[in-house]
Design a protein around this motif. Structure first.
Motif, PDB file in Angstrom:
ATOM      1  N   ARG A 152     -32.785 -25.089  64.334  1.00 57.05           N
ATOM      2  CA  ARG A 152     -33.760 -24.569  63.361  1.00 57.05           C
ATOM      3  C   ARG A 152     -33.874 -23.049  63.458  1.00 57.05           C
ATOM      4  N   LEU A 204     -37.944 -19.669  54.107  1.00 58.03           N
ATOM      5  CA  LEU A 204     -39.083 -20.572  54.300  1.00 58.03           C
ATOM      6  C   LEU A 204     -38.691 -22.019  54.030  1.00 58.03           C
ATOM      7  N   LEU A 205     -37.848 -22.237  53.019  1.00 57.89           N
ATOM      8  CA  LEU A 205     -37.392 -23.591  52.711  1.00 57.89           C
ATOM      9  C   LEU A 205     -36.551 -24.155  53.853  1.00 57.89           C
ATOM     10  N   GLU A 207     -36.681 -23.219  56.965  1.00 56.45           N
ATOM     11  CA  GLU A 207     -37.617 -23.443  58.070  1.00 56.45           C
ATOM     12  C   GLU A 207     -38.334 -24.778  57.906  1.00 56.45           C
ATOM     13  N   ALA A 208     -38.815 -25.062  56.700  1.00 56.62           N
ATOM     14  CA  ALA A 208     -39.548 -26.302  56.451  1.00 56.62           C
ATOM     15  C   ALA A 208     -38.648 -27.529  56.620  1.00 56.62           C
ATOM     16  N   VAL A 209     -37.428 -27.447  56.094  1.00 57.68           N
ATOM     17  CA  VAL A 209     -36.501 -28.577  56.196  1.00 57.68           C
ATOM     18  C   VAL A 209     -36.159 -28.881  57.647  1.00 57.68           C
ATOM     19  N   ALA A 211     -37.806 -27.956  60.312  1.00 57.86           N
ATOM     20  CA  ALA A 211     -39.004 -28.374  61.039  1.00 57.86           C
ATOM     21  C   ALA A 211     -39.225 -29.869  60.850  1.00 57.86           C
ATOM     22  N   GLY A 212     -38.995 -30.359  59.618  1.00 60.06           N
ATOM     23  CA  GLY A 212     -39.102 -31.785  59.366  1.00 60.06           C
ATOM     24  C   GLY A 212     -38.065 -32.586  60.135  1.00 60.06           C
TER      25      GLY A 212
END
Length: 237
Positions: A152, A204-205, A207-209, A211-212
């Motif tokens: 990540r 940011l996208l 990072e979010a993916v 992180a999930g």
């Protein structure tokens, strides 16, 4: 002029996305560069970190390699590599960003393997597991959250830094920004801001993916342990 507002207007124009060399083309180039750079970083950083962590040695090597690669300025590498037989284009960008991706992958892989409870490993060895079986069945499953965290971090860093690819004709979203500068700040200010917004949103996208993904691959008991550690006041035992 309100460059931020003008940048949003620029992003809202479909032609800026679909024209040749527009946002869709540059986004595809950006993702391609990121994919190959992170993949190469994984092929180098993860096996080395896992091997050193499994052996229980080489902590100094991990720190040294991580610090050396962090100390190498990516822009300097992008300046030097095109002057070698590698030439300009995507390849020097991918190599430079792969070097940039190695430290978090290497360090997290090593830390993940070393964080496995020694008593757990001793119990597995006592049950007759060989070194390879211990690695596959015990150490790697317990280290997966660390491996995912390293991936990540590397992916987000590479996505953000890939903007520099424009300096060596490597493509990517940075081309949108430099094209705006070429028009001059008064004319291309909206395009410069639009390119910057696109890079931020993509980072940011990603990072979010990831992180999930990190949460999904973390076993539920480990999630509980992490939440307890976070909730525990500092200084308590």
């Amino acid at each position: 002029m309100n460059y931020f507002k003008d940048g949003l207007v620029w992003l809202n124009d479909p032609l800026n996305w679909t024209n040749p060399g527009g946002l869709l083309d540059r986004l595809g180039e950006h993702l391609e560069i990121t994919f190959w750079a992170v993949l190469i970083g994984c092929l180098i950083g993860l096996p080395l970190g896992i091997w050193l962590g499994h052996r229980g040695r080489g902590g100094g090597v991990v720190v040294t390699v991580a610090n050396l690669t962090r100390a190498l300025p990516t822009l300097a590498l992008l300046t030097i590599l095109p002057l070698t037989p590698i030439g300009f284009g995507k390849l020097p960008v991918i190599i430079a960003l792969a070097i940039f991706a190695i430290p978090p992958l290497l360090a997290n892989a090593y830390t993940g393997l070393r964080s496995v409870d020694p008593e757990t490993k001793e119990a597995a060895i006592g049950m007759g597991l060989s070194g390879g079986q211990l690695l596959r069945r015990v150490e790697l499953p317990l280290a997966v959250p660390y491996l995912a965290s390293g991936l990540r971090t590397a992916a987000v860093q590479v996505v953000a830094t890939a903007t520099l690819a424009t300096f060596v004709n490597g493509g990517g979203l940075g081309q949108i920004i430099t094209a705006g500068f070429g028009l001059g700040i008064n004319v291309g200010g909206n395009q410069i801001v639009a390119g910057g917004i696109a890079v931020v949103l993509l980072a940011l996208l990603v990072e979010a993916v990831f992180a999930g993904v990190e949460r999904l691959v973390t076993p539920r008991p480990l999630r509980t342990v992490r939440r307890r550690r976070v909730a525990r006041p500092v200084g308590t035992t």
